[in-house]
Write a protein that holds these residues in place. Sequence first.
Motif, PDB file in Angstrom:
ATOM      1  N   TYR A 156       0.605  -0.966   0.055  1.00 32.47           N
ATOM      2  CA  TYR A 156       0.137   0.316  -0.190  1.00 32.47           C
ATOM      3  C   TYR A 156       1.057   1.253   0.109  1.00 32.47           C
ATOM      4  O   TYR A 156       0.595   1.464  -0.893  1.00 32.47           O
ATOM      5  CB  TYR A 156      -1.054  -0.010   1.076  1.00 32.47           C
ATOM      6  N   MET A 184       1.521   1.682  -3.960  1.00 26.99           N
ATOM      7  CA  MET A 184       0.442   2.648  -3.978  1.00 26.99           C
ATOM      8  C   MET A 184      -0.049   3.913  -3.775  1.00 26.99           C
ATOM      9  O   MET A 184      -0.467   3.990  -5.141  1.00 26.99           O
ATOM     10  CB  MET A 184      -0.167   1.689  -4.230  1.00 26.99           C
ATOM     11  N   LYS A 185       0.274   4.075  -2.620  1.00 29.71           N
ATOM     12  CA  LYS A 185      -0.019   5.438  -2.226  1.00 29.71           C
ATOM     13  C   LYS A 185       0.579   6.056  -3.233  1.00 29.71           C
ATOM     14  O   LYS A 185      -0.152   6.741  -3.312  1.00 29.71           O
ATOM     15  CB  LYS A 185      -0.318   5.241  -0.819  1.00 29.71           C
ATOM     16  N   GLN A 186       1.427   6.483  -3.506  1.00 29.02           N
ATOM     17  CA  GLN A 186       2.228   6.633  -3.832  1.00 29.02           C
ATOM     18  C   GLN A 186       1.517   7.102  -5.279  1.00 29.02           C
ATOM     19  O   GLN A 186       1.437   8.303  -6.287  1.00 29.02           O
ATOM     20  CB  GLN A 186       3.354   7.462  -3.930  1.00 29.02           C
ATOM     21  N   LEU A 187       1.224   6.188  -6.020  1.00 30.57           N
ATOM     22  CA  LEU A 187       0.683   6.078  -7.568  1.00 30.57           C
ATOM     23  C   LEU A 187      -0.932   6.659  -7.555  1.00 30.57           C
ATOM     24  O   LEU A 187      -1.607   6.927  -8.114  1.00 30.57           O
ATOM     25  CB  LEU A 187       0.689   5.062  -8.079  1.00 30.57           C
ATOM     26  N   ARG A 188      -1.067   6.073  -6.411  1.00 29.45           N
ATOM     27  CA  ARG A 188      -3.136   6.653  -6.514  1.00 29.45           C
ATOM     28  C   ARG A 188      -3.467   7.292  -5.256  1.00 29.45           C
ATOM     29  O   ARG A 188      -3.845   6.650  -4.270  1.00 29.45           O
ATOM     30  CB  ARG A 188      -4.127   5.123  -6.066  1.00 29.45           C
ATOM     31  N   PRO A 189      -2.681   8.323  -4.967  1.00 26.53           N
ATOM     32  CA  PRO A 189      -2.853   9.253  -3.801  1.00 26.53           C
ATOM     33  C   PRO A 189      -4.297   8.871  -3.003  1.00 26.53           C
ATOM     34  O   PRO A 189      -4.478   9.381  -1.742  1.00 26.53           O
ATOM     35  CB  PRO A 189      -2.738  10.081  -3.273  1.00 26.53           C
ATOM     36  N   HIS A 190      -5.901   9.222  -4.068  1.00 22.69           N
ATOM     37  CA  HIS A 190      -6.713   9.718  -3.634  1.00 22.69           C
ATOM     38  C   HIS A 190      -7.358   8.177  -2.756  1.00 22.69           C
ATOM     39  O   HIS A 190      -8.748   8.183  -2.633  1.00 22.69           O
ATOM     40  CB  HIS A 190      -7.950   9.659  -5.481  1.00 22.69           C
ATOM     41  N   LEU A 191      -6.716   6.819  -2.871  1.00 16.10           N
ATOM     42  CA  LEU A 191      -7.345   5.432  -2.545  1.00 16.10           C
ATOM     43  C   LEU A 191      -7.063   5.372  -0.981  1.00 16.10           C
ATOM     44  O   LEU A 191      -5.954   5.521  -0.658  1.00 16.10           O
ATOM     45  CB  LEU A 191      -7.095   4.731  -3.581  1.00 16.10           C
ATOM     46  N   GLU A 198      -9.970   0.525   0.747  1.00 16.46           N
ATOM     47  CA  GLU A 198     -10.276   1.145  -0.794  1.00 16.46           C
ATOM     48  C   GLU A 198      -9.418   0.492  -1.614  1.00 16.46           C
ATOM     49  O   GLU A 198      -9.799  -0.604  -2.803  1.00 16.46           O
ATOM     50  CB  GLU A 198     -10.637   2.213  -1.333  1.00 16.46           C
ATOM     51  N   TYR A 199      -8.822   0.727  -1.590  1.00 18.36           N
ATOM     52  CA  TYR A 199      -7.289   0.116  -1.893  1.00 18.36           C
ATOM     53  C   TYR A 199      -7.136  -1.922  -2.198  1.00 18.36           C
ATOM     54  O   TYR A 199      -7.555  -2.750  -3.133  1.00 18.36           O
ATOM     55  CB  TYR A 199      -5.951   0.491  -1.708  1.00 18.36           C
ATOM     56  N   ARG A 257     -10.553  -2.817  -4.190  1.00 18.30           N
ATOM     57  CA  ARG A 257     -10.016  -2.834  -5.335  1.00 18.30           C
ATOM     58  C   ARG A 257      -8.987  -3.722  -6.234  1.00 18.30           C
ATOM     59  O   ARG A 257      -9.820  -4.301  -6.583  1.00 18.30           O
ATOM     60  CB  ARG A 257      -9.699  -1.708  -5.460  1.00 18.30           C
TER      61      ARG A 257
END
Length: 52
Positions: free
Chosen positions: A16, A19-26, A30-31, A34
Amino acid sequence: MKIKELKTKAQVAEAYPVMKQLRPHLSKEEYLARVERAAQLMNYRLLALYEE
């Protein structure tokens, strides 16, 4: 270096921060949801690169 498939929920959760760096809105929840849904519906697999 070794490439490993992340198979367990705990392993996916460990990814995570990256991935948080790539999808900061999640959010983490939620990550995880998904990734789980994509794995069930689309045979999605998540891989990680590990140093040995």
